[in-house]
Design an enzyme around this catalytic site. Structure first.
Site: not given
Ligand code: NOJ
Length: 764
Positions: A289-291
């Site tokens: 995932t992104d942050y």
């Protein structure tokens, strides 16, 4: 003996060699890897498997709203699969040792970082790299980045960013290759090749991560993290191709984007991550995932709580949770309660372990933590030379009245502007492990090149901006911008200008004004600097503008009043040397824009490959019921593919091998290009097609090929392009990739506007 060989023996002796059906790896894998991972997973507890899908951030760089805590303890407890934002062989070895010798199974960690346009040697920001139209050099920049990053302990980079965007308000436009899906696909492939090389297990390669999947560049209103809403046809044709190309080039990982697609956030989007990415495209790596994107499913309003968020993202096809730590905290209980299928954790864990295997980490977990390499490799002379070459070739000459450029090595210049002496800004945002101290400012580059030949008078002239709220924000996000008395700055600048022959104004954006969370609603040069330019213009001295910025800008005043404009982007460690060389003709600019420069913000989105419509504007402003504005033309200021040279090129007539192209045939298009000026120069010869009649509306032009050639004065060369029916395919309303017979046009020229054309028929 290596860990890879010891581990199976240990597992066998302890009677734990198990290959349960849920561990059975897919048929794609290599059998040795499959059995190694199956054996290892047979030994792992559920908690340890969940640990592998947890990515924590630790170290000196903060690239999101939160940092991870108690990382060392979690590593020892087997609750971490990968770490990012830390590097150097010593720092990496320390954490890797904890994983290898203190955690129960000794599974090595991945070490990631945002190595986006270079690691220690910084290259131009990606939008600048793309403007070079030189895939060999783009690949080389990624290769060097991988050499340096791997020498400093890293084995995984969060790059390439392949998001197509048509909205320069979006600050992240500087991280990608611009507006064209076909061109963006070529760049994506080159970057993946550069990072991963031939062998992911080699000591000098790193795993690539395609981001941000998907459509992040379609953020509504150009505002970062905002919603994306587009038709399936549009996304398939105009936004998805670079992700797919990077998958086909073998990228090992994919990062989800922050936006929703068709109402479902990417991080919870099963259609996107499983059906499209894995089932249709055959992606075999893992999805991160992104942050904190798992957690963000809650404010999105698609998950009611953290448990829901964990379930949704795992079920969608996420294999690793970046920083949220929601998977590690909740998936175990959800499995116990039989809400989540444990098979999903097995699959995610297996994919992460496969990546580690392919990187050679089970053979030698310290492969990327070699202190000698860490000392020898970064910032070598060869890399700096490559950075300078790439920087010079990324620059785009937007205007050059009366051949004011290249400048003569004599007399005096006024070097003015808030960016003229900056080392920090030239390396741009996402400058990885790059250091301002290693960079060359414009002033330094000029002084080095010119020695005593030219007298240089410097002055800052203006603050980056006088907007105190903007300044405050930029500084709060890590900038170091000061605010000085504007009247005093201007006075100094005018004094310098009046005693010089030529004014060089180095203006634009500070590095923090583009990149993540750096959207702008006005995309011109900030008012403080525009005021400076206007005052300088009044001195009557020739005015050369050297631009630094990470996005297309609105430059109507500048284009009307400056004698020359050189777009340098944020050109990297060697920026100053490269800019000086270009200004003084040691290098002839050859870059071409890969994102349209609008006249004003009201024209956005504006891009060259817009569709045919029912009431196209035909050039007559008084023809009322046509698609046009009352107050601005439809034309951009600088079109896609635009860029001048110190020399001039002329194009002969197009010669087609036939006026018909058969189903399995090919068509040759030839054109003679001559250098009609007085400098050796490079030209990017671009070929576009237009499908005149089809079952769905088609763009007025589509880039299909280009060649970058060098010609000396007076030299002419015949270039030949070949088109096949495959190049004329498109997606129909059923999203089938088809060809339809009929009339086409082909255009060849120096940019997407100035072209020669010819017609042909696709027949069968
Ligand atoms: C958020 C950004 O969107 C992404 O591009 C980056 O890779 C991660 N943070 C990690 O720093």
């Amino acid at each position: 003996m290596k860990l890879k060989h010891i581990l199976p023996i240990f597992l066998m002796l302890s009677g734990l060699l198990a290959c349960t059906p849920e561990n059975t790896p897919g048929s794609h894998s290599d059998p040795e890897m499959d059995s190694f991972i199956a054996e290892l997973m047979g030994k792992m507890t559920l908690e340890e498997k969940i640990g592998q899908i947890n990515l924590v951030s630790v170290g000196f760089d903060v690239t999101g709203p939160r940092v991870s805590e108690d990382v060392e303890e979690k590593i020892v407890n087997g609750q971490v699969g990968a770490v990012f934002n830390t590097y150097t062989p010593v720092a990496v070895r320390k954490l890797q040792e904890l994983a290898i010798s203190k955690s129960r199974l000794g599974i090595p960690l991945l070490f990631a970082f945002d190595v986006v346009h270079g690691h220690r040697t910084i290259f131009p920001v990606p939008l600048g790299l793309a403007a070079s139209w030189d895939m060999e050099l783009i690949e080389k920049s990624a290769r060097i980045a991988a050499e340096e990053a791997s020498a400093e302990g890293l084995n995984w980079t969060f790059s390439p960013m392949v998001d197509i965007t048509r909205d320069p308000r979006w600050g992240r436009i500087c991280e990608g290759s611009g507006e064209d899906a076909w061109y963006g696909s070529r760049v994506a492939e080159a970057m993946v090749r550069g990072y991963q090389g031939e062998d992911l297990a080699a000591q000098n390669t790193v795993m690539a991560c395609i981001k941000h999947f998907a459509l992040y560049g379609g953020a509504m209103s150009g505002r970062d993290y905002s919603t994306v809403d587009m038709s399936l046809l549009k996304m398939t044709e105009d936004y998805m191709p670079p992700y797919k190309a990077a998958v086909e080039a073998g990228a090992g990982s994919v990062m989800t984007s922050f936006n929703d697609i068709n109402g479902v956030p990417a991080t919870a989007n099963r259609w996107l991550l499983t059906e499209l990415l894995r089932e249709q495209w055959g992606f075999e790596g893992f999805v991160v995932t992104d942050y904190t994107a798992v957690e963000e499913l809650i404010p999105f309003g698609v998950a009611k709580d953290v448990r829901d968020a964990a379930r949704l993202s795992l079920e969608a096809g996420v294999d690793m949770d970046m920083v949220s730590e929601i998977m590690v905290d909740h998936i175990g209980v959800l499995i116990e309660e039989q809400i989540v299928d444990p098979q999903l954790v097995d699959e995610a864990c297996r994919r992460v372990l496969e990546a580690k295997y392919k990187l050679g980490l089970f053979e030698d977990p310290y492969r990327y933590a070699d202190e000698q390499r860490g000392r020898d490799i970064p910032l070598s002379k060869d890399y700096r030379n490559a950075a300078m070459e790439i920087a010079t070739r990324s620059m785009v000459l937007l205007k050059n009245e009366n051949e004011i450029l290249p400048l003569k090595r004599e007399g005096s210049i006024a070097l003015i502007g808030p960016l003229a002496s900056s080392r920090r800004d030239v390396i741009g945002n996402w400058s990885g492990g790059g250091r301002a101290a290693d960079a060359v400012s414009v002033e330094e580059g000029m002084r080095k090149l010119l020695g005593k030949d030219v007298v240089i008078h410097t002055a800052k002239g203006a603050n980056i901006t006088n907007d105190t709220l903007l300044l405050y924000k930029l500084n709060a996000h890590g900038g170091r911008l000061d605010y000085l008395d504007p009247a005093k700055l201007l006075k100094e600048a005018l004094r310098a200008a009046r005693k010089s022959d030529v004014i060089l104004a180095v203006v634009g954006e500070s590095q923090g004004m583009s990149g993540e969370s750096a959207s702008r609603s006005h995309i011109g040069i900030p008012q403080s600097q525009l005021d400076l330019l206007k005052a300088l213009k009044k001195t009557g001295k020739p005015l050369v503008i050297v631009l630094m910025n990470g996005r297309p800008l609105t430059l109507e005043w500048e284009n009307e009043h400056a004698d020359a404009i050189l777009e340098t982007w944020f050109a990297g460690t060697e920026a100053g040397n490269a800019i000086a060389r270009v200004l003084y003709g040691e290098s002839n600019p050859s870059g071409k824009l890969t994102a349209t420069f609008p006249r004003n913000i009201g024209q956005i989105p504006i891009f060259y490959n817009h569709k045919n419509i029912g009431r196209p504007y035909g050039g007559d402003m008084l023809d009322k019921f046509k698609s046009q504005y009352l107050d601005v033309s439809n034309e951009p200021l600088f079109p896609f593919g635009f860029g001048l040279s110190y020399t001039t090129f002329s194009y002969g007539e197009l010669q087609l091998s036939s006026t018909e192209l058969g189903k399995s045939g090919s068509l040759s298009i030839s054109v003679e290009v001559s250098n009609t000026g007085s400098y050796t120069g490079e030209e990017v010869v671009q070929l576009y097609v237009q499908d005149l009649v089809a079952s769905v509306t088609r763009p007025v032009k589509e880039l299909k090929a280009y060649q970058k050639i060098s010609l000396s004065p007076g030299e002419a060369r015949e270039l030949t392009f070949t088109l096949s029916p495959d190049d004329l395919r498109f997606y129909n309303t059923q999203l089938e990739y088809i060809s339809e017979p009929g009339a086409f046009k082909v255009y060849v020229g120096t940019n997407s506007r100035d072209v020669q054309e010819a017609g042909f028929e696709l027949v069968w």
